[in-house]
Design an enzyme around this catalytic site. Structure first.
Site, PDB file in Angstrom:
ATOM      1  N   ILE A  89     -31.585  53.874  34.019  1.00  0.00           N
ATOM      2  CA  ILE A  89     -30.400  54.045  33.183  1.00  0.00           C
ATOM      3  C   ILE A  89     -30.796  54.087  31.710  1.00  0.00           C
ATOM      4  O   ILE A  89     -31.664  53.331  31.270  1.00  0.00           O
ATOM      5  CB  ILE A  89     -29.426  52.865  33.410  1.00  0.00           C
ATOM      6  CG1 ILE A  89     -29.010  52.822  34.886  1.00  0.00           C
ATOM      7  CG2 ILE A  89     -28.211  52.953  32.485  1.00  0.00           C
ATOM      8  CD1 ILE A  89     -28.397  51.515  35.312  1.00  0.00           C
ATOM      9  N   CYS A  90     -30.126  54.964  30.936  1.00  0.00           N
ATOM     10  CA  CYS A  90     -30.265  54.962  29.480  1.00  0.00           C
ATOM     11  C   CYS A  90     -28.926  55.371  28.874  1.00  0.00           C
ATOM     12  O   CYS A  90     -27.886  55.268  29.521  1.00  0.00           O
ATOM     13  CB  CYS A  90     -31.411  55.865  29.015  1.00  0.00           C
ATOM     14  SG  CYS A  90     -31.089  57.623  29.183  1.00  0.00           S
ATOM     15  N   ARG A  91     -28.929  55.857  27.653  1.00  0.00           N
ATOM     16  CA  ARG A  91     -27.681  56.220  26.982  1.00  0.00           C
ATOM     17  C   ARG A  91     -27.052  57.464  27.588  1.00  0.00           C
ATOM     18  O   ARG A  91     -25.873  57.499  27.890  1.00  0.00           O
ATOM     19  CB  ARG A  91     -27.937  56.423  25.480  1.00  0.00           C
ATOM     20  CG  ARG A  91     -26.694  56.781  24.697  1.00  0.00           C
ATOM     21  CD  ARG A  91     -27.021  56.926  23.204  1.00  0.00           C
ATOM     22  NE  ARG A  91     -25.965  57.663  22.538  1.00  0.00           N
ATOM     23  CZ  ARG A  91     -25.902  58.984  22.451  1.00  0.00           C
ATOM     24  NH1 ARG A  91     -26.839  59.737  22.986  1.00  0.00           N
ATOM     25  NH2 ARG A  91     -24.906  59.576  21.829  1.00  0.00           N
ATOM     26  N   MET A 118     -25.116  55.720  30.093  1.00  0.00           N
ATOM     27  CA  MET A 118     -24.041  54.803  29.725  1.00  0.00           C
ATOM     28  C   MET A 118     -22.875  55.526  29.047  1.00  0.00           C
ATOM     29  O   MET A 118     -21.763  54.996  29.010  1.00  0.00           O
ATOM     30  CB  MET A 118     -24.574  53.680  28.823  1.00  0.00           C
ATOM     31  CG  MET A 118     -25.498  52.699  29.540  1.00  0.00           C
ATOM     32  SD  MET A 118     -24.746  51.880  30.978  1.00  0.00           S
ATOM     33  CE  MET A 118     -23.628  50.738  30.152  1.00  0.00           C
TER      34      MET A 118
END
Length: 98
Positions: free
Chosen positions: A62-64, A90
């Protein structure tokens, strides 16, 4: 590389499934809000901390927005790990944050 949407991840968590999630964003980004239960390993440290991971487990990266987590997923996949990239990151997450 396998992918999953933020909605798919949220659905699995809401169904009670245990997911091994790794957030590769920077410290300040994670402090602003992260998915409960996520492991935080900034992208720049993935190579140095991969010994903490278990190759028999599957990890959701997961990242931005999905770019950095995609790079981390490609790297870990090349090292023999079973990984899934959460597309949209996200920015598309509508579930709980802590």
């Amino acid at each position: 590389m396998k992918t999953m949407t933020a909605k798919e991840v949220e659905t699995l968590l809401n169904e009670g499934q245990t997911l091994n999630m790794i957030d590769v964003r920077e410290v300040d980004e994670v402090e602003a809000g992260k998915i409960p239960g996520v492991i935080h390993i900034p992208l720049g440290l993935v190579e140095f901390r991969m010994h903490e991971l278990d190759k028999s487990k599957e990890y959701v990266m997961i990242c931005r927005s999905g770019g950095r987590s995609g790079r981390a997923a490609q790297f870990l996949e090349g090292q023999g790990f079973n990984v899934i990239n959460m597309t949209g990151g996200m920015l598309t997450w509508e579930g709980k944050v802590e």
